[in-house]
Scaffold this active site. Structure first.
Site, mmCIF file in Angstrom:
data_model
loop_
_atom_site.group_PDB
_atom_site.id
_atom_site.type_symbol
_atom_site.label_atom_id
_atom_site.label_comp_id
_atom_site.label_asym_id
_atom_site.label_seq_id
_atom_site.Cartn_x
_atom_site.Cartn_y
_atom_site.Cartn_z
ATOM 1 C CB SER A 73 -0.967 -0.027 1.189
ATOM 2 O OG SER A 73 -1.918 1.004 1.088
ATOM 3 C CG ASP A 130 -5.639 -2.677 -4.597
ATOM 4 O OD1 ASP A 130 -6.491 -1.904 -4.101
ATOM 5 O OD2 ASP A 130 -4.447 -2.655 -4.267
ATOM 6 C CG HIS A 148 -5.285 -2.215 -0.461
ATOM 7 N ND1 HIS A 148 -4.451 -1.815 -1.481
ATOM 8 C CD2 HIS A 148 -4.882 -1.526 0.632
ATOM 9 C CE1 HIS A 148 -3.611 -0.913 -1.039
ATOM 10 N NE2 HIS A 148 -3.836 -0.721 0.254
#
Length: 575
Positions: free
Chosen positions: A192, A464, A503
């Site tokens: 991330s 994602d 994610h």
């Protein structure tokens, strides 16, 4: 196998203790004990750095001894908001060292010192973590919450690149001082925002690390934040309810059953494209799914406004000239997972009043305060809401609830793709670097990284919901074009797509894999990863299933025989 070694000063102390009996020799030996050596680090002079503590601690179930150092770099008072800022970091130095240095990447908008995995220390890694130049405990305000640092120009730059860079330099100096030895290999790993930091290092500071893992990276994060606003506006148009704060309830745009229907329809349309019907889509670029098939002219499972919302979201953010502002998204059955919903529409929790999706809470605060210049400037307004400014980051007036209660929703729904989106490129006399300058990470200039012999391993979740794998692959294709073709690029940078993964994990996917080990084999033994074996965790439709993650552009294909739950019966093949 990770090599362990004892620092020279420990060995010297051992010789003194076992070979001499004089009091003087014993005193000399005492100075070489790990605790004494750790304590002495506080006296080391480092530019603009204050070491606040340095103590030997015992960690983990295995009782690993490690020197725990905490420090602050460039502590200062902001001329803009009057708050005190510093680049905080913590460094863990296990007595039994393997010669390797490891930077553990951050997350979100950083602002916190994360815990270190005791297993890393048990394996002998020297590990550093950093808050990237601001603290979520002290750099806060009623107006901006934990996004307050976006009002300070230097804190913006520290978050974007300077904070991690400075923490690396100081931590490496302390590591080599503590062990009285050079670092053999330096690694970075993050997902991330941590993944974005990895790309940032590979582009801005190409010699800092021998190997970098950048997972689901927030590449060009300001652009992704604009896309979050675009998505939120599309879902607002399809919302059937309003929140108690008078805003469209984004979660009402699609029910869980709606998302399951969409996920199943994607599988029906595209699962077989990769040669095997197995509940996964390995060839998304061949997926010709049309959501209108679920609308009034098709099965009738979705309304016309829901179909339009899907078309807008998956088509990607655009301005009124139909110019793309961010990539679209692959059609993947992972859309039905909670890891997709909590970002796109929420709710993050049914107990939190108002919209609680991460796109309008975490992303909703970073776009007006950190990525817009000037911060929190009036939006010019869209058809959904008139222009506005953020007035209160915590209208719920409860500890830890910054961003909730519709705090940023009006601003996000009023964000104008023609007049507000360009502000991520804007500067002024106070904010002299644009957000896309200090946060941008899509450079294709990798000459320094390649020439240093460094290796970059990127992975991206095909489902994602916040950082599009389409955008990641567009960048990688550009990287290939700029660096002499695929073979030349794969000598230093490879990207792996994880079908179904949301994610940094989750979704109907084989989301458990050891990217760091694959990177080590590449860096230290020159074994470039053609495939990485990944496992489906509990909670997926097929726990224990394994699949190869293939270096793009190759994809996993069933060989035609053997157990379809076993990765050994799949090969990596270019479609």
């Amino acid at each position: 196998m990770i090599r362990k070694r004892y620092p020279a000063w420990i060995l010297a102390g051992s010789v003194l203790l076992t070979g001499c009996n004089s009091d003087d020799s014993s005193d000399d030996a005492a100075a070489y004990t790990p605790a004494q050596r750790c304590e002495s680090l506080k006296d080391q002079a480092l530019d603009e750095t204050q070491l606040t503590s340095s103590t030997l601690e015992t960690t983990g179930d295995n009782g690993v001894q490690a020197c725990h150092v905490a420090g602050k770099i460039n502590e200062r008072t902001s001329p803009v908001d009057g708050q005190t800022y510093a680049i905080g970091f913590e460094l863990w130095l296990p007595v039994d060292w393997n010669g390797r240095f490891y930077y553990q990447g951050g997350g979100g908008t950083d602002g916190a010192i994360q815990s270190v995995d005791p297993a890393m220390l048990a394996d002998g890694w020297a590990v550093v973590v950093s808050d990237s130049g601001h603290s979520n405990d002290t750099n806060v305000s009623e107006l901006a919450g934990t996004n307050e640092f976006g009002l300070d120009p230097q804190a913006r730059l520290d978050y974007g690149y300077n904070g991690p860079a400075q923490a690396t330099l100081k931590a490496k100096a302390l590591t080599e001082s503590f062990y009285d030895d050079a670092i053999d290999y330096s690694y970075f790993q993050g997902c991330s925002e941590g993944g974005r930091e990895g790309l940032m290092f590979s582009q801005r500071y190409p010699t800092y690390f021998d190997g970098i893992v950048a997972g689901n990276p927030g590449m060009d994060l300001p652009k992704a934040a604009v896309a979050e606003a675009w998505d939120s506006q599309a879902f607002a148009e399809a919302a059937t309810q309003t929140t108690e704060f008078g805003n469209p309830d984004l979660a009402s745009a699609f029910s869980d059953d709606d998302l399951s229907t969409i996920g199943d329809a994607i599988l029906d349309a595209c699962d077989a494209d990769d040669g095997l019907v197995d509940g996964m889509v390995f060839d998304p670029q061949a997926c010709d799914f049309d959501p209108s098939a679920l609308g009034p002219g098709g099965t009738g499972d979705l309304t016309a406004v829901q179909v339009t919302a899907l078309q807008k979201v998956f088509g990607g953010a655009r301005n009124s000239l139909d110019e793309p502002l961010y990539a679209g998204w692959f059609w993947d059955p992972g859309v039905a997972a909670q890891g997709w919903r909590i970002w796109k529409t929420g709710p993050l929790s049914p107990d939190i009043p108002g919209n609680s999706g991460l796109n309008v809470t975490l992303g909703g605060g970073s776009l007006p305060f950190v990525f817009t210049t000037p911060p929190n400037s009036m939006t010019n307004g869209t058809a959904i809401t008139t222009g506005s400014q953020v007035e209160d980051a915590n209208p719920l007036d409860q500890p830890g609830m910054s961003g909730y209660g519709g705090a940023f929703v009006q601003w996000i729904l009023g964000f104008n793709m023609d007049t507000d989106a360009p502000k991520i490129y804007a500067t002024d006399d106070t904010y002299t670097e644009a957000a896309m300058t200090f946060m941008g990470t899509s450079s294709t200039d990798y000459a320094g990284f390649r020439d240093h012999g460094s290796k970059l391993l990127v992975y991206t979740g095909q489902a994602d919901p916040v950082f599009s794998s389409k955008y990641h692959l567009q960048w990688y294709n550009n990287l290939v074009s700029a660096n002499g073709g695929l073979a030349a690029t794969q000598s230093f940078a490879r990207i792996f797509v994880v079908p179904g993964m949301n994610h940094c994990g989750g979704g109907p996917s084989t989301s458990q894999f050891d990217s760091l080990d694959a990177l080590q084999q590449w860096v230290e033994k020159d074994r470039a990863p053609e495939r990485i074996t990944a496992t489906a965790p509990e909670g997926t439709p097929w726990p224990g299933r394994t699949r190869p993650l293939c270096a793009y552009p190759q994809q996993a294909h069933y060989t035609g025989s053997g157990d379809i739950e076993d990765a050994s019966n799949f090969e990596c093949r270019t479609p």
